[in-house]
Design a protein around this motif. Structure first.
Motif, PDB file in Angstrom:
ATOM      1  N   ASP A   1      44.677  50.090  44.119  1.00 31.79           N
ATOM      2  CA  ASP A   1      44.114  48.988  43.345  1.00 31.79           C
ATOM      3  C   ASP A   1      42.998  48.295  44.124  1.00 31.79           C
TER       4      ASP A   1
ATOM      5  N   ARG B   1      33.654  46.277  47.615  1.00 34.06           N
ATOM      6  CA  ARG B   1      32.696  45.178  47.662  1.00 34.06           C
ATOM      7  C   ARG B   1      31.626  45.443  48.715  1.00 34.06           C
TER       8      ARG B   1
ATOM      9  N   SER C   1      39.900  50.482  44.467  1.00 32.05           N
ATOM     10  CA  SER C   1      39.169  50.714  43.215  1.00 32.05           C
ATOM     11  C   SER C   1      38.081  49.671  42.971  1.00 32.05           C
ATOM     12  N   ARG C   2      38.055  48.625  43.805  1.00 36.59           N
ATOM     13  CA  ARG C   2      37.063  47.560  43.646  1.00 36.59           C
ATOM     14  C   ARG C   2      36.290  47.338  44.948  1.00 36.59           C
TER      15      ARG C   2
END
Length: 165
Positions: free
Chosen positions: A105, A111, A108-109
């Motif tokens: 999770d 930055r 998946s993001r």
């Protein structure tokens, strides 16, 4: 996110370091290894010496998702490696499925430019014991999860990167 996978001594870490340092410093190295013996302490020391200056090292033998989530936006990050992290959780008898889902999770993001290293453990023989088979199975599923969310997947073979995705 770039996922770099390969067998032992395939050149994964060195190639990942090269990719990370192509961008501007500072770079963050998130280490998952624990120094349980002299051999591992020596391996860790060699990795640190090879990296040189410009790196900040964060030790995350268990809370890898939390350490990644806490990083400043835009920072180039190298996570090395998922299979050592998974080993730490297995030895601690943690819930592997929930830990892997939590990590996937966060990954998946991304930055910033993130580079994640893992061992490919499913190309050898079927292990002769239940613990090793469980490790192979969980590591294989984790690698598939991370590869699915990665923008780029590189397979390292004999020091050479092969673009898979």
């Amino acid at each position: 996110m770039t996922f770099i996978i390969g067998g032992a001594r395939s050149g994964k870490s060195a190639h990942a370091e090269k990719l990370v340092t192509a961008g501007a410093a500072p770079w963050t190295y998130i280490a998952t290894a624990e120094a349980y013996d002299d051999e591992m302490r020596q391996r860790i020391a060699l990795h640190r010496a090879r990296r040189g200056e410009g790196w900040t090292t964060v030790d995350a033998p268990l809370d890898l998702a939390g350490e990644i989530a806490a990083l400043p936006e835009g920072r180039p990050v190298l996570v090395d490696c998922l299979t050592l992290w998974l080993t730490n959780h297995m030895l601690a008898d943690h819930d592997l499925e929930s830990e892997c889902l939590r990590l996937a999770d966060v990954l998946s993001r991304p930055r910033g430019p993130w580079f994640v290293v893992s061992n490919e453990v499913g190309q050898g023989i079927v292990p002769d014991n239940a613990l090793a088979r469980r490790f192979r199975d969980v590591a294989g599923r984790l690698n598939q999860q991370v590869a699915a969310i990665a923008d780029t997947v590189l397979l390292m073979v004999a020091g050479l990167p092969l673009k898979v995705k």
